[in-house]
Design an enzyme around this catalytic site. Structure first.
Site, PDB file in Angstrom:
ATOM      1  N   HIS A 133     -41.972 -30.844 -64.223  1.00  0.00           N
ATOM      2  CA  HIS A 133     -40.701 -31.563 -64.082  1.00  0.00           C
ATOM      3  C   HIS A 133     -39.582 -30.509 -64.130  1.00  0.00           C
ATOM      4  CE1 HIS A 133     -37.330 -34.097 -65.536  1.00  0.00           C
ATOM      5  NE2 HIS A 133     -38.004 -35.117 -65.031  1.00  0.00           N
ATOM      6  N   ASP A 188     -45.195 -30.069 -72.607  1.00  0.00           N
ATOM      7  CA  ASP A 188     -44.251 -31.137 -72.291  1.00  0.00           C
ATOM      8  C   ASP A 188     -45.037 -32.443 -72.285  1.00  0.00           C
ATOM      9  OD1 ASP A 188     -42.845 -33.083 -70.983  1.00  0.00           O
ATOM     10  OD2 ASP A 188     -42.270 -31.863 -69.262  1.00  0.00           O
ATOM     11  N   GLN A 241     -44.725 -37.551 -70.578  1.00  0.00           N
ATOM     12  CA  GLN A 241     -45.519 -38.651 -70.012  1.00  0.00           C
ATOM     13  C   GLN A 241     -46.707 -39.005 -70.902  1.00  0.00           C
ATOM     14  OE1 GLN A 241     -44.708 -40.585 -67.532  1.00  0.00           O
ATOM     15  NE2 GLN A 241     -42.911 -39.386 -66.956  1.00  0.00           N
ATOM     16  N   LYS A 301     -39.359 -43.004 -73.391  1.00  0.00           N
ATOM     17  CA  LYS A 301     -40.527 -43.308 -72.552  1.00  0.00           C
ATOM     18  C   LYS A 301     -41.616 -44.003 -73.367  1.00  0.00           C
ATOM     19  CE  LYS A 301     -39.750 -39.420 -69.468  1.00  0.00           C
ATOM     20  NZ  LYS A 301     -39.309 -39.853 -68.157  1.00  0.00           N
ATOM     21  N   CYS A 339     -37.807 -35.495 -59.778  1.00  0.00           N
ATOM     22  CA  CYS A 339     -37.448 -34.267 -60.514  1.00  0.00           C
ATOM     23  C   CYS A 339     -38.605 -33.266 -60.541  1.00  0.00           C
ATOM     24  CB  CYS A 339     -37.000 -34.557 -61.945  1.00  0.00           C
ATOM     25  SG  CYS A 339     -35.547 -35.567 -62.054  1.00  0.00           S
TER      26      CYS A 339
HETATM   27  N1  PMP Z   1     -41.019 -33.882 -68.414  1.00  0.00           N
HETATM   28  C1  PMP Z   1     -41.640 -34.872 -67.777  1.00  0.00           C
HETATM   29  C2  PMP Z   1     -43.093 -34.692 -67.387  1.00  0.00           C
HETATM   30  C3  PMP Z   1     -40.957 -36.052 -67.494  1.00  0.00           C
HETATM   31  O1  PMP Z   1     -41.575 -37.047 -66.849  1.00  0.00           O
HETATM   32  C4  PMP Z   1     -39.600 -36.178 -67.893  1.00  0.00           C
HETATM   33  C5  PMP Z   1     -38.808 -37.435 -67.592  1.00  0.00           C
HETATM   34  N2  PMP Z   1     -38.983 -37.935 -66.315  1.00  0.00           N
HETATM   35  C6  PMP Z   1     -39.007 -35.110 -68.573  1.00  0.00           C
HETATM   36  C7  PMP Z   1     -39.748 -33.985 -68.810  1.00  0.00           C
HETATM   37  C8  PMP Z   1     -37.598 -35.173 -69.037  1.00  0.00           C
HETATM   38  O2  PMP Z   1     -37.450 -36.164 -70.011  1.00  0.00           O
HETATM   39  P1  PMP Z   1     -36.010 -36.607 -70.524  1.00  0.00           P
HETATM   40  O3  PMP Z   1     -35.207 -36.915 -69.312  1.00  0.00           O
HETATM   41  O4  PMP Z   1     -36.296 -37.808 -71.360  1.00  0.00           O
HETATM   42  O5  PMP Z   1     -35.448 -35.480 -71.309  1.00  0.00           O
END
Ligand code: PMP
Length: 402
Positions: free
Chosen positions: A119, A196, A199, A222, A360
């Site tokens: 991401h 990270d 998910q 999430k 993203c």
């Molecule tokens: N890493 C992953 C794999 C994600 O799916 C996301 C959110 N789509 C993020 C990081 C970023 O999370 P946040 O916007 O809640 O900081």
């Protein structure tokens, strides 16, 4: 299922004259009543700053905030609640690490390893560092199924590799990466590991001691908790060595105009007024998950994933991205000759929330040489019937756009 769905007030609404079908769970989950009530209770009865005042409300608020930290620690099996730092979310947790590691550990010429499926929040903080430090970023690539080419990892490590930072599971492919194996390889070379878990945290039982990573990051929103709260888990012995990220109130032992003595972790890393309501909401979300059981949740989500794959794979011209057997409940795809955004717009008219675009993760789409796709992502409150309606409406949309 009926009583679970009743726990989520947002699910009962109509959207564009249709019953809402919420398939954008990978972006953010809906919230159960217990989390909403927890927030309401905090703001209506004991809203107060933590760790500072000695009055009744502050003591109550501090107790709730620190027991939320202990609940998070238990949930991910951290050794100690001081290993839990509250942040705004995964993005802030990774930015925190990139900036502190740049200050304390990384040197000019060092190398870090990411994967093809990251991401942006686990790409941009590192790319931004390339200007400051002469960093080299190396990538673990993927095969035709979307699985990481782990055998190549040995070739990527050099004496200069300092950090390996990667997603536990991909927000586009859904693929659950074998992080224990990867962390083990990194550890044997003395490389710091950052996972990270944005998910994975909502679908998997996370045990940070078993994974044995140095840092694990996730977002509350999430996993049924409010927005604006997240976690950075770090091994105690490492946190003890790191400088503070931000500076301000609540993170010191002593301050003069000449010198500051910082507090111990986690307080050293939580400058300013924290998101107390968010932490309480996160703790309520964990209680909610525990009341159902993550294994029960996973079982249902996997049956949704299997059903979704089964129904989608027969659609003419479909390409599903991420065809591993070990996946979290995310299916992203394109239909040949049709733009993913057009599909999302039509599905929205039927009350179905999906997500179209790069999600993203642009470098992953560069690899596939496409400009995005359509993603559906399930939560345990979704049903097989919703998938059937989705597929029916998707076919309608395809026929309209052909
Ligand atoms: N890493 C992953 C794999 C994600 O799916 C996301 C959110 N789509 C993020 C990081 C970023 O999370 P946040 O916007 O809640 O900081």
């Amino acid at each position: 299922m009926k009583s679970i769905r009743n726990d989520f007030p947002a699910l009962s609404q109509m959207v564009n004259n249709n019953q809402l079908i919420y398939f954008d769970n990978a972006a953010t989950s809906l919230k159960p009543k217990s989390v909403i009530e927890g927030l309401k209770d905090y703001y209506s009865s004991f809203n107060s700053n933590v760790h500072r005042a000695g009055h009744y409300l502050s003591a109550k608020s501090t107790k709730a905030y620190e027991s939320a930290r202990a609940n998070v620690a238990d949930y991910i099996n951290a050794k100690d609640s001081t290993e839990i730092i509250f942040t705004k979310g995964t993005t802030e947790s990774i930015n925190f690490l990139a900036s502190i590691l740049a200050e304390d550990i990384l040197k000019d010429g060092d190398e870090i390893i990411l994967t093809r499926m990251e991401h942006h929040s686990n790409i941009i903080p590192w790319v931004a560092l390339k200007d400051k430090l002469d960093l080299t970023i190396k990538i673990i690539e993927i095969d035709e199924k979307g699985e990481l080419l782990i055998d190549d990892l040995d070739k990527l490590f050099t004496e200069k590799t300092k950090v390996l930072s990667m997603a536990h599971s991909s927000n586009v492919l859904g693929i659950l990466n074998p992080i224990e194996e990867i962390v083990n390889k990194a550890k044997s070379r003395g490389v710091l590991t950052i996972i990270d878990g944005a998910q994975a945290i909502v679908h998997e039982k996370i045990d940070v001691q078993k994974i044995d990573c140095d840092f694990y990051c996730f977002s509350g929103h999430k996993m049924y908790a409010p927005m604006g709260i997240g976690v950075l888990y770090g091994k105690k012995e490492l946190l003890n060595q790191l400088s503070p990220y931000q500076k301000g109130g609540g993170m010191i032992k002593n301050v003069t105009y000449e010198e500051v003595i910082y507090n111990t972790p986690p307080y050293r890393f939580e400058a300013g007024t924290p998101n107390v309501g968010g932490a309480i909401g996160l703790s309520k979300a964990i209680d909610y998950i525990n009341s159902i059981g993550i294994e029960t949740i996973k079982k249902h989500e996997q049956s949704l994933l299997n059903h979704g794959n089964y129904k989608l794979k027969v659609i003419e011209g479909i390409k599903i991205y991420g065809r591993s057997a070990i996946k979290d409940p995310i299916i992203s795809f394109n239909i040949s000759g049709i733009h993913h955004s057009d599909l999302a717009i039509i599905l929205d008219k039927f009350g179905i929330a999906t997500r179209a675009g790069f999600h993203c993760a642009q470098p992953l789409f560069d690899h596939y040489n496409v400009k995005g796709n359509l993603r559906i992502s399930f939560s345990f409150y979704n049903t097989i019937e919703e998938i059937d309606i989705f597929v029916e409406k998707l076919n309608l949309a395809i026929n309209m756009l052909k």
